[in-house]
Write a protein that holds these residues in place. Structure first.
Motif, PDB file in Angstrom:
ATOM      1  N   ASN A 143       0.833  -1.270   0.047  1.00  0.00           N
ATOM      2  CA  ASN A 143      -0.146  -0.087  -0.150  1.00  0.00           C
ATOM      3  C   ASN A 143       0.692   1.242   0.004  1.00  0.00           C
ATOM      4  O   ASN A 143       2.214   1.342   0.305  1.00  0.00           O
ATOM      5  CB  ASN A 143      -1.016  -0.017   1.117  1.00  0.00           C
ATOM      6  N   ARG A 159      -3.159  -2.961  -2.223  1.00  0.00           N
ATOM      7  CA  ARG A 159      -3.318  -4.252  -2.751  1.00  0.00           C
ATOM      8  C   ARG A 159      -3.283  -5.450  -1.871  1.00  0.00           C
ATOM      9  O   ARG A 159      -2.266  -5.432  -1.233  1.00  0.00           O
ATOM     10  CB  ARG A 159      -2.264  -4.583  -3.941  1.00  0.00           C
ATOM     11  N   ALA A 176      -6.796  -4.808  -6.058  1.00  0.00           N
ATOM     12  CA  ALA A 176      -6.164  -3.556  -5.607  1.00  0.00           C
ATOM     13  C   ALA A 176      -7.138  -2.360  -6.031  1.00  0.00           C
ATOM     14  O   ALA A 176      -8.047  -2.371  -6.565  1.00  0.00           O
ATOM     15  CB  ALA A 176      -4.908  -3.439  -6.590  1.00  0.00           C
TER      16      ALA A 176
END
Length: 272
Positions: free
Chosen positions: A78, A102, A107
């Motif tokens: 992230n 993700r 995602a």
């Protein structure tokens, strides 16, 4: 700091709108508070990174500061961000968001948060800095990768310097919103103790133990152990990097991270 959503136009617009509201609030505060800050101190960054805990110290009055970082683990990455503004010498306004996240094969965008930190008292020779923190979680995540409901968190923050040694201690309660069919809030408790040592003029080392109690049957308790280094490029820019290990809980076993804290500008400077 760290968090655990596919791209849609709806969520980015919502997050963009929240960021705009935050900046408008900052500008409105500037109209009212510019004269209350002396402006004599040089701008110095006040990082919350790289730990899960939050320092009790507040951003300088009038200063807009940004913190951004990237974390990566097996099946998880992230980008996390935090904007902070010193509305007064005691009140810090805060806006957090996850522009990218993700988890396994999904995602998108993560949840956002708005809140404030209020410094009740500064540290003295014997007593630590004491502050209160409030944060509201906004369900802006895509693909059910966030909480999916509004939430609230309240924390007590204590910080103390002992020469080159620094301690941060946080205790708080989180009210996690339930999604349908149930409504209301689940509850958990957060505790963190962080320690840092100034290795040299520019380098410092940090360690932390932090954890959440059980929230509900699907979210068990968690405990993390963190180690990191920070480097002061200047008084306004601090870089960090490290790892944290999940002793238990629904987290990747080992997560690496890096990021920075940057004091952008004193927005009150031209109004004084």
């Amino acid at each position: 700091m760290p968090c655990y959503p596919l791209l849609s136009m709806r969520t980015p617009r919502r997050t963009l709108a929240l960021g705009s509201v935050f900046l408008l609030t900052v500008l409105a505060a500037g109209e009212q508070q510019a004269s209350s800050c002396s402006g004599s101190d040089p701008i110095t960054a006040v990082p919350n990174r790289p730990t899960f805990s939050t320092t009790a110290e507040a951003v300088q009055c009038g200063v807009l500061e940004a913190e951004y970082g990237f974390e990566a683990a097996n099946g998880h990455q992230n980008v996390n961000g935090l904007l902070k503004f010193g509305a007064t010498s005691k009140l810090e306004l805060r806006f957090s968001h996850l522009p990218f996240e993700r988890d396994t094969s999904v995602a998108g965008f993560g949840d956002s948060g708005v809140g404030f930190k209020y410094k009740v008292r500064s540290q003295s020779k014997r007593l630590p800095t004491f502050s209160l923190l409030y944060n509201a979680t906004l369900p802006t995540a895509t693909h059910d990768l966030g909480q999916g409901a509004f939430g609230h968190a309240v924390q007590i923050l204590l910080s103390k310097d002992f020469g080159k040694h620094h301690l941060d201690w946080n205790e708080g309660i989180d009210f996690v919103g339930r999604t349908s069919p149930a409504h209301g809030f689940d509850r958990n408790y957060f505790s963190a103790l962080a320690y840092s040592y100034q290795l040299s003029k520019n380098w410092a080392a940090s360690g932390e133990v932090a954890g959440f109690s059980k929230t509900n049957t699907s979210t068990p308790a968690s405990l993390t152990v963190l180690g990191a280094l920070t480097y002061n490029v200047s008084s306004r820019l601090v870089l960090d990097g490290g790892t944290y290990y999940a002793a238990f809980g629904h987290l990747p076993r080992i997560t690496a991270f890096s990021g920075f804290t940057y004091s952008i500008s004193d927005l009150y400077h031209h109004r004084r």
